[in-house]
Design an enzyme around this catalytic site. Structure first.
Site, short mmCIF file in Angstrom:
data_model
loop_
_atom_site.label_atom_id
_atom_site.label_comp_id
_atom_site.label_asym_id
_atom_site.label_seq_id
_atom_site.Cartn_x
_atom_site.Cartn_y
_atom_site.Cartn_z
NE ARG A 1 24.30 68.57 -64.79
CZ ARG A 1 25.55 69.57 -64.88
NH1 ARG A 1 26.50 69.16 -63.80
NH2 ARG A 1 25.85 70.36 -65.69
NE ARG B 1 31.07 69.64 -59.04
CZ ARG B 1 31.27 70.81 -59.22
NH1 ARG B 1 32.27 71.38 -58.84
NH2 ARG B 1 30.36 71.33 -60.26
NE ARG C 1 35.42 65.24 -61.33
CZ ARG C 1 36.55 65.38 -61.80
NH1 ARG C 1 37.60 64.57 -61.43
NH2 ARG C 1 37.01 66.58 -62.28
CG ASP D 1 29.34 66.89 -69.55
OD1 ASP D 1 28.95 67.10 -68.64
OD2 ASP D 1 29.38 67.83 -70.53
CE1 TYR E 1 29.23 74.96 -71.50
CE2 TYR E 1 27.40 73.70 -72.38
CZ TYR E 1 28.15 74.48 -71.26
OH TYR E 1 27.38 74.60 -70.12
O1 1CP Z 1 23.03 62.35 -62.64
C1 1CP Z 1 23.52 63.16 -63.80
O2 1CP Z 1 22.78 64.15 -64.25
C2 1CP Z 1 24.76 63.30 -64.01
C3 1CP Z 1 25.08 63.08 -65.59
C4 1CP Z 1 25.36 64.57 -66.14
C5 1CP Z 1 24.56 65.23 -66.98
C6 1CP Z 1 23.19 64.91 -67.52
C7 1CP Z 1 26.58 65.36 -66.01
C8 1CP Z 1 27.58 64.93 -65.44
N1 1CP Z 1 26.46 66.46 -66.94
C9 1CP Z 1 25.28 66.41 -67.47
C10 1CP Z 1 24.56 67.18 -68.38
C11 1CP Z 1 25.27 68.56 -68.55
N2 1CP Z 1 26.81 68.97 -68.82
C12 1CP Z 1 24.48 69.90 -68.88
C13 1CP Z 1 22.99 69.98 -69.10
C14 1CP Z 1 22.60 69.98 -67.82
C15 1CP Z 1 22.42 71.37 -67.05
O3 1CP Z 1 21.78 72.29 -67.64
O4 1CP Z 1 22.69 71.45 -65.65
C16 1CP Z 1 25.58 70.92 -69.19
C17 1CP Z 1 25.08 72.10 -69.34
C18 1CP Z 1 26.63 70.32 -69.09
C19 1CP Z 1 28.10 70.94 -69.05
C20 1CP Z 1 28.96 70.64 -67.91
N3 1CP Z 1 29.46 69.78 -67.42
C21 1CP Z 1 29.28 71.85 -66.68
C22 1CP Z 1 28.41 73.38 -67.00
C23 1CP Z 1 29.47 74.32 -67.10
C24 1CP Z 1 28.72 75.54 -67.17
O5 1CP Z 1 28.60 76.05 -68.47
O6 1CP Z 1 28.60 76.18 -66.09
C25 1CP Z 1 30.00 71.30 -65.97
C26 1CP Z 1 30.67 72.04 -64.66
C27 1CP Z 1 30.29 69.84 -66.36
C28 1CP Z 1 30.97 68.60 -65.49
C29 1CP Z 1 30.22 67.82 -65.00
N4 1CP Z 1 28.91 66.84 -65.71
C30 1CP Z 1 28.73 66.06 -64.99
C31 1CP Z 1 29.30 66.24 -63.79
C32 1CP Z 1 28.59 65.44 -62.33
C33 1CP Z 1 29.97 67.36 -63.71
C34 1CP Z 1 30.93 67.95 -62.67
C35 1CP Z 1 32.46 67.55 -62.67
C36 1CP Z 1 33.21 67.36 -61.55
O7 1CP Z 1 32.71 66.36 -60.78
O8 1CP Z 1 34.20 67.69 -61.30
#
Ligand code: 1CP
Length: 348
Positions: free
Chosen positions: A26, A30, A39, A76, A152
């Site tokens: 990640r 944020r 964003r 994502d 999910y």
């Molecule tokens: O640099 C990077 O890694 C950004 C690219 C990236 C990746 C590899 C994002 C952007 N998401 C992911 C993978 C991802 N998405 C995972 C696997 C990694 C982990 O275990 O942390 C998971 C579980 C998700 C699902 C997801 N997407 C969630 C989690 C929800 C939960 O179950 O708690 C959330 C909040 C997102 C949104 C998201 N995806 C990525 C970002 C930067 C965000 C935040 C959104 C925002 O800015 O509003």
């Protein structure tokens, strides 16, 4: 790629190196003010993911700031369920919400065929980014594991315990397996196209591995990760691309992850390095696993903890520095600089 700067690839090829490569899960997100600025132009997070020029810029932000040894596609894991017609959107403060979750076995029969072309926006991001990114920096493509995507999709949102998902697999085991097969095929087609579009390495995120018991994990998750790795290893287009698996707190024995066709195991925070070193014995590269919470501490503590971890893996053939889970939005970006500097000083 430039031979001199292949730190990350060397580690995946199980070479001992003085300074391990570093990237963090990640890394675009944020905690970075430059990310939050971009964003703020999008209401729905997925709309941002569907804009390749913007995603390309987001991939490059942490590389420019920290000079990481690897970049990861900005996207994502939920792009696949969205492409299957499950209607994914991200609601501020709530995370992902599905408008058509899988709640009954019939819902699986009604899923649209996966059309890999519907995720063209991700492949365009890969192409654009590969062009913009310094040739010395490998680009990581990714997907969720079939199990994590199923969790999910069935739950219809994130959740603490994923109770709907757990009862679905208990009550409709055969249907769950049918769905996992569909997701495995979709992940393969998706990753293959990312590779065609220029990604150099693949990471599979099994972020909800922790929901399953030891036996269930083998049956519902690892079985399909193995199938996916097997498919990737048999296809002439994908067979040479190194693979990393990250699983969050799986209940099964670590031995189970000494998988054929896997290059690197990504260690969750709770894994003891000495335990992983003893079990893997150099059969696979290892990645991880600094607790992201350490980054809330004082600089001196961060340095000390990083150095401790580095010394444990000093002679391990193929070590990649990373966190044991994704960086959280509450981290001060300056602390990441402290971490990267400590790693680079260690080897110099
Ligand atoms: O640099 C990077 O890694 C950004 C690219 C990236 C990746 C590899 C994002 C952007 N998401 C992911 C993978 C991802 N998405 C995972 C696997 C990694 C982990 O275990 O942390 C998971 C579980 C998700 C699902 C997801 N997407 C969630 C989690 C929800 C939960 O179950 O708690 C959330 C909040 C997102 C949104 C998201 N995806 C990525 C970002 C930067 C965000 C935040 C959104 C925002 O800015 O509003």
């Amino acid at each position: 790629m430039n031979e001199l700067d292949r730190n990350f690839i060397n580690a995946l090829n199980r070479k001992v190196q003085k300074t391990p490569p570093v990237w963090i899960m990640r890394q675009a997100g944020r905690y970075l003010p430059e990310y939050r600025k971009v964003r703020s132009n999008f209401k729905n997070f997925l709309d941002m993911c569907k804009t390749p020029e913007v995603c390309c810029e987001l991939v490059l932000q942490p590389i420019q700031r920290y000079d990481f040894d690897a970049a990861i596609i900005f996207s994502d894991i939920l792009t696949i369920p969205d492409a299957l017609g499950l209607g994914v959107s991200f609601v501020e403060g709530k995370g992902p919400i599905f408008s058509n979750p899988i709640r009954r076995p019939e819902d699986i029969s009604n899923i649209a065929d996966f059309n890999p072309e519907s995720l063209d926006y991700v492949y365009t991001t890969a192409e654009l980014t590969r062009k913009e990114l310094d040739t010395s920096i490998p680009l990581i493509g990714f997907s969720g594991s079939p199990w994590t995507l199923a969790a999910y999709s069935i739950e219809g949102s994130s959740s603490k315990n994923f109770d709907l998902t757990k009862s679905f697999i208990e009550n409709h085991s055969l249907d769950a397996h049918r769905f996992l097969e569909i997701l495995t095929d979709a992940c393969f087609e998706y990753l293959k196209r990312q590779i065609i579009s220029g990604v150099d390495v693949i990471q599979i995120f099994d972020s909800w591995a922790n929901l399953l018991s030891d036996q269930q994990y083998l049956e519902y998750s690892l079985k399909y990760i193995k199938k996916l790795l097997d498919k990737l290893s048999k296809d002439p287009i994908t067979c040479k691309t190194p693979t990393i698996l990250f699983a969050r707190e799986p209940k099964c024995n670590l031995n189970e992850f000494k998988l054929n066709n896997l290059s690197c195991y990504g260690m969750y925070t709770s894994i003891y390095p000495s335990n992983a070193i003893n079990i893997f014995e150099g059969s696979h590269a290892l990645q991880g696993n600094l607790d992201p919470k350490i980054l809330l501490d004082e600089d001196a503590i961060i340095k000390e903890t990083v150095l401790k971890l580095l010394s444990k893996f000093k002679n391990y053939p193929g070590y990649i520095f990373n966190l044991g889970h994704g960086i959280t939005p509450d981290i001060n970006p300056d602390k990441v600089k402290v971490l990267v500097d400590a790693i680079r000083e260690f080897g110099s």
